[in-house]
Motif scaffolding. Structure first.
Motif, PDB file in Angstrom:
ATOM      1  N   GLY A 360     -15.072   8.074 -19.249  1.00 21.43           N
ATOM      2  CA  GLY A 360     -14.134   8.017 -20.359  1.00 21.43           C
ATOM      3  C   GLY A 360     -12.855   7.320 -19.950  1.00 21.43           C
ATOM      4  N   ARG A 361     -12.425   7.609 -18.743  1.00 23.95           N
ATOM      5  CA  ARG A 361     -11.219   6.971 -18.204  1.00 23.95           C
ATOM      6  C   ARG A 361     -11.273   7.065 -16.675  1.00 23.95           C
ATOM      7  N   ILE A 362     -10.776   6.043 -16.014  1.00 21.01           N
ATOM      8  CA  ILE A 362     -10.658   6.039 -14.553  1.00 21.01           C
ATOM      9  C   ILE A 362      -9.207   5.771 -14.219  1.00 21.01           C
ATOM     10  N   GLU A 363      -8.644   6.604 -13.375  1.00 22.97           N
ATOM     11  CA  GLU A 363      -7.251   6.433 -12.977  1.00 22.97           C
ATOM     12  C   GLU A 363      -7.144   6.363 -11.457  1.00 22.97           C
ATOM     13  N   ILE A 364      -6.354   5.425 -10.974  1.00 22.18           N
ATOM     14  CA  ILE A 364      -6.062   5.384  -9.543  1.00 22.18           C
ATOM     15  C   ILE A 364      -5.106   6.529  -9.228  1.00 22.18           C
ATOM     16  N   VAL A 365      -5.433   7.326  -8.224  1.00 20.61           N
ATOM     17  CA  VAL A 365      -4.563   8.441  -7.849  1.00 20.61           C
ATOM     18  C   VAL A 365      -3.571   7.961  -6.803  1.00 20.61           C
ATOM     19  N   ASP A 366      -2.407   8.607  -6.791  1.00 21.69           N
ATOM     20  CA  ASP A 366      -1.327   8.115  -5.929  1.00 21.69           C
ATOM     21  C   ASP A 366      -1.114   8.973  -4.690  1.00 21.69           C
ATOM     22  N   ASP A 367      -2.063   9.849  -4.364  1.00 21.49           N
ATOM     23  CA  ASP A 367      -1.885  10.690  -3.176  1.00 21.49           C
ATOM     24  C   ASP A 367      -2.408  10.024  -1.910  1.00 21.49           C
ATOM     25  N   GLU A 368      -2.959   8.810  -2.060  1.00 25.45           N
ATOM     26  CA  GLU A 368      -3.483   8.066  -0.911  1.00 25.45           C
ATOM     27  C   GLU A 368      -3.341   6.589  -1.219  1.00 25.45           C
ATOM     28  N   PRO A 369      -2.784   5.797  -0.313  1.00 27.87           N
ATOM     29  CA  PRO A 369      -2.621   4.369  -0.611  1.00 27.87           C
ATOM     30  C   PRO A 369      -3.952   3.627  -0.601  1.00 27.87           C
ATOM     31  N   VAL A 370      -4.072   2.655  -1.480  1.00 26.02           N
ATOM     32  CA  VAL A 370      -5.228   1.765  -1.453  1.00 26.02           C
ATOM     33  C   VAL A 370      -5.020   0.780  -0.304  1.00 26.02           C
ATOM     34  N   ARG A 371      -6.013   0.687   0.569  1.00 27.87           N
ATOM     35  CA  ARG A 371      -5.897  -0.173   1.743  1.00 27.87           C
ATOM     36  C   ARG A 371      -6.808  -1.392   1.586  1.00 27.87           C
ATOM     37  N   ILE A 372      -6.297  -2.523   2.048  1.00 29.90           N
ATOM     38  CA  ILE A 372      -7.044  -3.777   1.965  1.00 29.90           C
ATOM     39  C   ILE A 372      -6.810  -4.553   3.255  1.00 29.90           C
ATOM     40  N   GLY A 373      -7.831  -5.236   3.742  1.00 33.24           N
ATOM     41  CA  GLY A 373      -7.656  -5.968   4.996  1.00 33.24           C
ATOM     42  C   GLY A 373      -8.751  -6.990   5.218  1.00 33.24           C
ATOM     43  N   GLY A 374      -8.522  -7.833   6.217  1.00 36.51           N
ATOM     44  CA  GLY A 374      -9.480  -8.843   6.625  1.00 36.51           C
ATOM     45  C   GLY A 374      -9.035 -10.241   6.261  1.00 36.51           C
ATOM     46  N   TRP A 375      -9.500 -11.227   7.008  1.00 34.56           N
ATOM     47  CA  TRP A 375      -9.244 -12.622   6.665  1.00 34.56           C
ATOM     48  C   TRP A 375     -10.546 -13.422   6.632  1.00 34.56           C
ATOM     49  N   ALA A 376     -11.456 -13.174   7.579  1.00 36.55           N
ATOM     50  CA  ALA A 376     -12.768 -13.819   7.523  1.00 36.55           C
ATOM     51  C   ALA A 376     -13.611 -13.169   6.432  1.00 36.55           C
ATOM     52  N   PHE A 377     -13.543 -11.848   6.356  1.00 34.26           N
ATOM     53  CA  PHE A 377     -14.185 -11.061   5.315  1.00 34.26           C
ATOM     54  C   PHE A 377     -13.123 -10.091   4.812  1.00 34.26           C
ATOM     55  N   ARG A 378     -12.741 -10.207   3.548  1.00 37.16           N
ATOM     56  CA  ARG A 378     -11.587  -9.460   3.059  1.00 37.16           C
ATOM     57  C   ARG A 378     -11.958  -8.577   1.873  1.00 37.16           C
ATOM     58  N   GLY A 379     -11.309  -7.427   1.800  1.00 40.30           N
ATOM     59  CA  GLY A 379     -11.531  -6.569   0.645  1.00 40.30           C
ATOM     60  C   GLY A 379     -10.925  -5.201   0.829  1.00 40.30           C
ATOM     61  N   LEU A 380     -11.090  -4.372  -0.218  1.00 48.24           N
ATOM     62  CA  LEU A 380     -10.588  -3.004  -0.178  1.00 48.24           C
ATOM     63  C   LEU A 380     -11.366  -2.192   0.853  1.00 48.24           C
ATOM     64  N   LEU A 381     -10.662  -1.254   1.456  1.00 51.30           N
ATOM     65  CA  LEU A 381     -11.266  -0.327   2.405  1.00 51.30           C
ATOM     66  C   LEU A 381     -11.469   1.047   1.780  1.00 51.30           C
ATOM     67  N   ASN A 382     -10.785   1.307   0.687  1.00 49.46           N
ATOM     68  CA  ASN A 382     -10.919   2.572  -0.032  1.00 49.46           C
ATOM     69  C   ASN A 382     -10.425   2.357  -1.457  1.00 49.46           C
ATOM     70  N   LEU A 383     -10.745   3.285  -2.337  1.00 52.94           N
ATOM     71  CA  LEU A 383     -10.204   3.233  -3.700  1.00 52.94           C
ATOM     72  C   LEU A 383     -10.227   4.647  -4.285  1.00 52.94           C
ATOM     73  N   PRO A 384      -9.158   5.437  -4.042  1.00 52.42           N
ATOM     74  CA  PRO A 384      -9.106   6.803  -4.578  1.00 52.42           C
ATOM     75  C   PRO A 384      -8.836   6.784  -6.079  1.00 52.42           C
ATOM     76  N   VAL A 385      -9.732   7.397  -6.849  1.00 50.03           N
ATOM     77  CA  VAL A 385      -9.581   7.430  -8.303  1.00 50.03           C
ATOM     78  C   VAL A 385      -9.948   8.810  -8.822  1.00 50.03           C
ATOM     79  N   ARG A 386      -9.504   9.090 -10.043  1.00 49.60           N
ATOM     80  CA  ARG A 386      -9.978  10.267 -10.756  1.00 49.60           C
ATOM     81  C   ARG A 386     -10.902   9.797 -11.883  1.00 49.60           C
ATOM     82  N   TRP A 387     -12.101  10.351 -11.856  1.00 46.16           N
ATOM     83  CA  TRP A 387     -13.156   9.963 -12.790  1.00 46.16           C
ATOM     84  C   TRP A 387     -13.109  10.938 -13.954  1.00 46.16           C
ATOM     85  N   LEU A 388     -12.610  10.506 -15.090  1.00 49.06           N
ATOM     86  CA  LEU A 388     -12.435  11.377 -16.249  1.00 49.06           C
ATOM     87  C   LEU A 388     -13.467  11.030 -17.306  1.00 49.06           C
ATOM     88  N   SER A 389     -14.415  11.929 -17.520  1.00 46.40           N
ATOM     89  CA  SER A 389     -15.496  11.631 -18.474  1.00 46.40           C
ATOM     90  C   SER A 389     -15.387  12.533 -19.696  1.00 46.40           C
TER      91      SER A 389
END
Length: 389
Positions: A360-389
């Protein structure tokens, strides 16, 4: 060594965010030797687009390269007819027709089953709890290695990705890569009697049926795992993150004014999951005033090409309405990603629309930072969300 100007980088900073330094290179030295990487980098889209097609100069055949040493000699590290022979052998698995007729329904079943396990109103790590298992289950189907679990698939993929980007020569990283390739070989051996008795449309099935030598079969299955798990996993989570942090653009997609495919391909331009592809100089060559020597190593910086100001306005911004026809997120020339159609189906036809339809709704939670890294292969390392159905 090339006559390119020297530019020094701070490797940890470059891993955390390569884009400021790449922008500096495009402006000051679009062809630059970086001693910390032991390579000459091509940073402009024009240079990369031309060089990618000049296989007689910028060769993918790299006998001493990390991929060959750690994973075996696969089609990505071959040129000309040698590359095309193996690409044609794999095509029946990943052709647009096979993806549409065979794999998309399986992808949908994987997505639905995984979402069914998510508790309503739960706080989850979307990367860990959906993107990773979904990519892993899809890749099990495509490769034919249905005898393993998605966690093994993910761990093996990451270990190989880390291994072939291990330009610092960390022995622990190399050891993990060797353990991963040994695990894949054992899984292949376990499936050989099954595939030989009942061949199917999986990569292992079609490569065995093609008569390809076994060492090449193994190398190409490992290639599929190295890219087919890591990049879709990061792109699914990354596109979701980009849309959630740009709600006005998410609205455009939900209203049907922009397609899910456009959103995914803009993300892949903006945060290129494959940020670099290495090449070997096959004969002495000069680009403008920069000369290259035989067997020199060159990095084609796809992540830089996709933010080249000459081709993309406001290149550092995510914009789903952008024309991405000049993006090289899937490569260019004869080595354009063979799995592109499967990736698009996984992400744009199944994962993204299904997630937004089922939650129904997905929200990024703010109790943990979203981390991203890499240069040869780059992308998110985590994505904390609240899954609201």
């Amino acid at each position: 060594m090339s006559t390119a100007p020297r530019i020094d980088i701070d490797p940890p900073s470059f891993w955390a965010d390569p884009y400021p330094m790449l922008a500096k290179m495009r402006k000051e030295a679009p062809i630059a030797f970086v001693p910390q990487l032991g390579s000459t980098l091509l940073a402009s889209r024009d240079d990369i687009s031309i060089s990618e097609k000049q296989i007689d100069v910028f060769s993918s055949h790299q006998p001493q390269g990390l991929m060959n040493k750690l994973m075996g000699h696969n089609m990505m590290r071959k040129d000309g007819e040698a590359h095309q022979v193996e690409r044609r052998a794999a095509f029946p698995t990943v052709s647009p027709r096979t993806v549409k007729a065979h794999w998309t329904a399986q992808f949908q079943a994987h997505a639905d089953r995984i979402i069914d396990t998510i508790e309503p109103s739960a706080r989850i790590d979307f990367m860990r709890d959906f993107a990773l298992p979904f990519s892993g289950e899809c890749l099990k189907s495509i490769t034919g290695l249905t005898n393993i679990d998605f966690g093994e698939m993910d761990a093996w993929s990451q270990a190989m990705i880390d291994g072939i980007a291990n330009y610092a020569g960390d022995p622990a990283v190399e050891a993990r890569c060797h353990a991963a390739t040994a695990g894949i070989d054992a899984a292949i051996d376990d499936m050989l009697p099954v595939m030989r008795k009942n061949p199917d449309q999986s990569l292992l099935g079609v490569l065995l049926a093609s008569g390809m030598p076994m060492e090449s079969v193994r190398a190409n299955v490992k290639l599929a795992i190295s890219g087919g798990q890591n990049e879709p996993r990061k792109a699914i989570a990354g596109t979701l993150w980009a849309l959630l942090t740009h709600p006005e653009q998410l609205d455009l997609v939900r209203k049907g004014e922009v397609s899910w495919l456009q959103a995914f391909e803009e993300y892949a331009r903006w945060i290129s999951p494959i940020g670099m592809s290495p090449r070997r100089i096959a004969k002495p060559w000069t680009i403008r005033d920069v000369s290259f020597e035989l067997d020199e190593r060159v990095f084609l910086m796809f992540g830089s090409a996709n933010r080249d100001e000459k081709h993309f306005e406001r290149a550092d911004q995510f914009d789903v309405r952008r024309d991405v026809s000049k993006s090289v997120a899937f490569g260019a020339g004869p080595h354009f990603c063979a799995g592109a159609w499967a990736s698009r189906a996984m992400i744009a036809e199944v994962a993204l629309p299904t997630v937004f339809a089922r939650a129904g709704r997905i929200e990024i939670v703010d109790d943990e930072p979203v981390r991203i890294g890499g240069w040869a292969f780059r992308g998110l390392l985590n994505l904390p969300v609240r899954w609201l159905s």
